[in-house]
Design an enzyme around this catalytic site. Structure first.
Site: not given
Ligand code: NAP
Length: 308
Positions: A274, A227, A256
């Site tokens: 994006h 993000r 964006e």
């Molecule tokens: P996820 O499985 O929930 O992974 C998020 C990771 O971030 C977890 O390992 C968590 O680990 C860590 N985290 C959460 N809060 C944190 C904090 N405050 N400080 C540090 N680390 C933190 O989610 P995902 O499916 O991998 O997706 C991740 C993100 O990618 C989404 O939330 C979305 O915003 C973004 N995304 C972008 C696109 C795009 O088109 N560019 C597409 C899909 C997703 P811990 O719990 O150990 O902290």
């Protein structure tokens, strides 16, 4: 038929099944009109990953039961408020993980090998005047993953195959062989590529700031597929202009679809609109999850992918 409020532009392959099963109201172009006429009937909201749902909007929808996000990130949804009100929230995890991880690897390759610059070089007819400058290899470098979740772990697996060492930072150490850094700054200091893959929202807002970029250093590259809110964009512009970091690969931005002029002008920045999950196959799978979560909710069955 139950009534839904659509708060984001949605593709036809999602709109069609929604319109077949629900009365759908356009909250993108006519939100106030819909609220004036139908607020008491709306039982579900469908929104996209980047959509912001103000708490005040939820208060105007007394019959609301469920919010279904067409995306995995739900940082625009006030989840605590939803939990307090007993509102269900669903998203579309897992089905988009591979595509987003592939895109992160593409940005790592595009920045390290200067591929976008090289392509512009050929198109501009500059090749006959001499070869393109040497770029940088991936082998032996370190990728620091900020947020080793579903997408972060998929990025790590891919980059390990490319010969990179993997380090990560999150709120907790995980049972993996990668090096854990207890702070983001520490992660940046050991990284050649700092890759942002954590959720957006208040807890991570502008976490990549001046200090983190300084720790990443002049040989370092920032990759953001998560993000725009996670990166202090003004600090990033300053770091690039001063040569405090080498390059950046960005799929997401603070405001964006607005991209700062300074980023547009910088040859060392690769900019994407994006498109992390933007493939036919993945978007169809995401749409299927939205439809099935809503059907499960209104059919009294367990949700497939609940957030709350
Ligand atoms: P996820 O499985 O929930 O992974 C998020 C990771 O971030 C977890 O390992 C968590 O680990 C860590 N985290 C959460 N809060 C944190 C904090 N405050 N400080 C540090 N680390 C933190 O989610 P995902 O499916 O991998 O997706 C991740 C993100 O990618 C989404 O939330 C979305 O915003 C973004 N995304 C972008 C696109 C795009 O088109 N560019 C597409 C899909 C997703 P811990 O719990 O150990 O902290």
């Amino acid at each position: 038929m139950n009534h839904l409020l659509l708060l984001a532009p949605l593709p036809d392959f999602l709109l069609q099944p929604l319109r077949a099963a629900y009365v759908c109201h356009d909250g993108v172009t006519d939100l106030e009109g819909v609220l004036a006429r139908e607020a008491g009937l709306i039982r579900g909201i469908v929104l996209a990953g980047g959509t912001i749902v103000p708490e005040a909007l939820l208060e105007r929808l007394p019959a609301l039961e469920i919010l279904s996000v067409f995306g995995v990130g739900y940082d625009g949804v006030p989840v605590d408020v939803c939990r307090r009100r007993g509102l269900r929230v669903t998203n579309t995890p897992d089905v988009l993980t591979d595509d987003v991880a592939d895109l992160a690897v593409a940005l790592v390759l595009m920045t390290s090998r200067r591929l976008a610059e090289a392509e512009r070089f050929v198109r501009a007819g500059e090749w006959p005047a001499g070869p393109f400058p040497l770029a940088h290899a991936l082998r032996g470098k370190t990728a620091g993953i900020f947020g080793l979740g579903r997408i972060g772990a998929a990025i790590a697996r891919r980059l390990a195959v490319h010969g990179l060492h993997i380090a990560y930072h999150g709120r907790r150490r995980q049972p993996v062989d990668y090096a854990y850094c207890s702070s983001l700054q520490e992660l940046a200091a050991v990284s050649d590529f700092l890759i942002v893959a954590c959720p957006g929202g208040g807890a991570t807002r502008q976490a990549v700031d001046n200090e983190v970029l300084a720790a990443l250093g002049p040989q370092g590259t920032l990759i953001n597929i998560a993000r725009g809110s996670v990166v202090d964009e003004a600090a990033l512009v300053r770091a690039l202009e001063a040569g405090a970091i080498r390059a950046a690969g960005l799929d997401v931005f603070e405001n964006e679809p607005q991209v700062p002029e300074a980023l547009l002008a910088s040859p060392r920045v690769v900019l994407l609109p994006h498109v992390g999950s933007a493939t036919q196959e993945t978007r169809v799978a995401m749409a299927g999850l939205v439809v099935e979560n809503l059907a499960a909710h209104f059919g009294g069955r367990p949700l497939l992918t609940p957030v709350a």
